[in-house]
Design a protein around this motif. Structure first.
Motif, PDB file in Angstrom:
ATOM      1  N   ASP A 222      -1.810  11.851  -4.226  1.00 44.36           N
ATOM      2  CA  ASP A 222      -2.299  11.541  -2.880  1.00 44.36           C
ATOM      3  C   ASP A 222      -1.149  11.317  -1.907  1.00 44.36           C
ATOM      4  O   ASP A 222      -1.240  11.659  -0.731  1.00 44.36           O
ATOM      5  N   TYR A 223      -0.070  10.715  -2.419  1.00 46.27           N
ATOM      6  CA  TYR A 223       1.070  10.381  -1.567  1.00 46.27           C
ATOM      7  C   TYR A 223       2.366  10.831  -2.233  1.00 46.27           C
ATOM      8  O   TYR A 223       2.418  11.029  -3.454  1.00 46.27           O
ATOM      9  N   LYS A 242       1.260   0.513  -2.327  1.00 45.64           N
ATOM     10  CA  LYS A 242      -0.203   0.575  -2.252  1.00 45.64           C
ATOM     11  C   LYS A 242      -0.750  -0.476  -1.288  1.00 45.64           C
ATOM     12  O   LYS A 242      -1.699  -0.213  -0.536  1.00 45.64           O
ATOM     13  N   ILE A 245      -0.147   0.800   2.250  1.00 43.38           N
ATOM     14  CA  ILE A 245      -1.065   1.896   2.581  1.00 43.38           C
ATOM     15  C   ILE A 245      -2.462   1.360   2.872  1.00 43.38           C
ATOM     16  O   ILE A 245      -3.119   1.775   3.830  1.00 43.38           O
ATOM     17  N   THR A 246      -2.908   0.411   2.060  1.00 48.72           N
ATOM     18  CA  THR A 246      -4.219  -0.203   2.280  1.00 48.72           C
ATOM     19  C   THR A 246      -4.270  -0.928   3.620  1.00 48.72           C
ATOM     20  O   THR A 246      -5.260  -0.845   4.352  1.00 48.72           O
ATOM     21  N   SER A 247      -3.179  -1.620   3.968  1.00 51.25           N
ATOM     22  CA  SER A 247      -3.138  -2.357   5.234  1.00 51.25           C
ATOM     23  C   SER A 247      -3.158  -1.436   6.439  1.00 51.25           C
ATOM     24  O   SER A 247      -3.546  -1.839   7.532  1.00 51.25           O
ATOM     25  N   ARG A 248      -2.727  -0.174   6.251  1.00 47.93           N
ATOM     26  CA  ARG A 248      -2.695   0.789   7.357  1.00 47.93           C
ATOM     27  C   ARG A 248      -3.958   1.659   7.401  1.00 47.93           C
ATOM     28  O   ARG A 248      -4.034   2.589   8.189  1.00 47.93           O
ATOM     29  N   GLU A 249      -4.916   1.341   6.560  1.00 47.32           N
ATOM     30  CA  GLU A 249      -6.138   2.146   6.492  1.00 47.32           C
ATOM     31  C   GLU A 249      -6.838   2.173   7.846  1.00 47.32           C
ATOM     32  O   GLU A 249      -7.020   1.144   8.494  1.00 47.32           O
ATOM     33  N   GLY A 250      -7.197   3.369   8.275  1.00 52.35           N
ATOM     34  CA  GLY A 250      -7.847   3.514   9.570  1.00 52.35           C
ATOM     35  C   GLY A 250      -6.901   3.772  10.718  1.00 52.35           C
ATOM     36  O   GLY A 250      -7.326   4.124  11.814  1.00 52.35           O
ATOM     37  N   HIS A 269       1.780  11.562   3.383  1.00 43.28           N
ATOM     38  CA  HIS A 269       0.550  12.056   2.778  1.00 43.28           C
ATOM     39  C   HIS A 269       0.881  13.394   2.111  1.00 43.28           C
ATOM     40  O   HIS A 269       1.564  14.235   2.701  1.00 43.28           O
TER      41      HIS A 269
END
Length: 487
Positions: A222-223, A242, A245-250, A269
């Motif tokens: 994925d990355y 990880k 990346i989760t904190s930057r979701e959206g 990405h």
């Protein structure tokens, strides 16, 4: 004669009309975004270097001059016209086999023979040793031996296979090579920036090396994170990545940076890798790889650097791969142990302080390298955070001031948390606050907060308890959450 002239002019006018109609149909078939990106690409690089617009012509001239295989070179240009497609290259597997399943993260390394020192084995070792068993399941390491010396490549493969046989068998480590015949012209290139000819050749080949590596890794995970072959890693770096990346979701991003050095620790990405590979190939002779990466990020509309601190990767090599020159560059933001990135859950930020220029409140709560800067605060001034949802907090850390402005700290202040939100969405605030403690030397830190605060926290604020003539920089606000009992 007049009749013939009239007929000729009429026919010419008709041909122009039909030609225009054909052009309009063609234009409608072209993606507006694609045209815009390509136009920006050439405009941006034209400003940097007036020769870039002649790049394709130069490549064609060099093709004729150096008598390259014409079929292969034409095919390369056809590939470059399709930025989303892979480049047709035959890779040699020197160790390992194609991955049986897609991973979360691919780590790419490209290595060549050095005149002094060799750090590749230490880099591979650091990647695996600093990863937990669970993390190892989610990563793939691809090493590209990019030297044309076959004896050196064979020797390195033997060393890698002996030391990391377990990881090769487990499908975590692959060693590849691209034959020299696939490379474009590397001699007689333009000497941009007054670089010596051998330096131009070195950095141009490096661009191609990375393009081929990116192309290979495009569908493995994925990355993708780009490293050099002389790097050591922070403990549990994958977990930290990880979390970021989760904190930057959206939110939109092209490149996340986990080191401030060159192209170490640059995260992408995987779906962007084919475009990046084409981009590096198209402008391989124009400038160094790290400069091209900046242009690529900008052309895809990420204007600002998104870099996280502390850094996850550190340059450890003493000698450069270019002529064995000394390279003592170090990332002073690197932390090898106990790396812990805060959660900083979604929140609305506001302050009644007089903000200087564009150093707004949001920049203190971001985990990237930015800060809030307010003019001399007075007693009762505050910096407020209203969380989107009630949360349990385990740890809070606030740092004020910077290295070059060490007096722009909060000299007298306190940190408070609140509950019971009132007001509209824009003007929400808590009705009651609990003071957790005072700032000391401009900083505040508290741990085990879930055992000290019994209510779910809706708000948090930094309160100025005494006026100061110095301005205030809030460098970072870090919040770590813990799960609520019903989760």
């Amino acid at each position: 004669q007049v009749t013939l002239l009239y007929a000729f002019l009429h026919m010419r006018h008709s041909l122009k009309y039909f030609d225009k109609m054909r052009c309009l149909r063609k234009r409608s078939a072209v993606s507006f975004l694609g045209v815009l990106v390509i136009c920006l690409l050439f405009m941006n690089l034209y400003i940097e270097d007036g020769y870039v617009l002649e790049g394709d012509k130069q490549l064609i001239r060099e093709t004729a001059t150096h008598q390259l295989n014409s079929e292969r070179y034409v095919h390369t240009f056809k590939d470059l016209s399709n930025f989303s497609g892979s480049i047709n290259i035959s890779y040699r597997y020197l160790a390992g086999t194609p991955l049986p399943r897609k991973r979360y993260l691919t780590i790419g390394l490209s290595s060549v023979k050095r005149k002094k020192g060799n750090y590749l084995l230490e880099t591979i070792k650091s990647i695996f040793e600093q990863s937990s068993y669970e993390e190892l399941k989610e990563i793939a390491v691809v090493v590209q031996l990019a030297d044309f010396d076959s004896a050196w490549c064979e020797g390195m493969v033997q060393d890698i296979s002996q030391k990391f046989a377990h990881h090769i068998i487990a499908g975590r480590l692959i060693v590849i090579h691209v034959p020299e015949e696939y490379y474009p012209v590397l001699d007689g290139l333009k000497r941009n920036y007054n670089d010596p000819e051998d330096r131009v050749k070195f950095r141009s080949k490096q661009n191609v090396d990375y393009a081929f590596l990116l192309n290979f890794c495009a569908n493995l995970s994925d990355y993708y994170v780009m490293l050099e072959d002389d790097v050591r890693c922070s403990k549990n770096f994958l977990t930290a990545v990880k979390k970021v990346i989760t904190s930057r979701e959206g939110s939109y991003w092209v490149t996340l940076e986990f080191s401030k050095l060159g192209y170490i620790g640059k995260l992408y990405h995987s779906h962007d890798l084919p475009r990046l590979a084409h981009f590096l190939l198209m402008f391989y002779q124009e400038m160094p790889c790290d400069w091209l990466l900046i242009h690529f990020r900008g052309l895809l509309a990420q204007k600002e650097v998104i870099r996280f601190k502390p850094s996850l990767f550190q340059h450890m090599g003493y000698y450069s791969s270019y002529k064995g020159a000394e390279n003592k560059l170090k990332d002073d933001d690197f932390e090898e142990e106990s790396f812990d990135i805060p959660d900083n859950p979604p929140a609305n930020l506001h302050t009644n302080m007089n903000v200087f220029e564009n150093y707004e409140a949001s920049k203190a709560y971001s985990s990237i390298d930015e800060y809030f800067w307010g003019k001399a605060p007075s007693t009762g001034d505050f910096y407020g955070i209203v969380f989107e949802k009630p949360i349990k907090i385990s740890k809070i850390k606030v740092v004020t001031g910077t290295e070059d402005r060490q007096n722009d700290i909060l000299h007298h202040g306190a940190l408070e948390v609140g509950e019971k939100i009132v007001g509209s969405k824009k003007g929400r605030q808590c009705t009651t606050y609990l003071r957790l403690g005072e700032f000391k030397n401009g900083n505040f830190e508290i741990t085990n907060l879930e055992h000290k605060v019994l209510f779910d926290i809706n708000c948090m604020r930094i309160l100025v308890t005494k006026s100061q003539k110095e301005w205030l920089i809030i460098r970072s606000i870090s919040v770590w959450t813990s799960q609520t009992p019903n989760q």
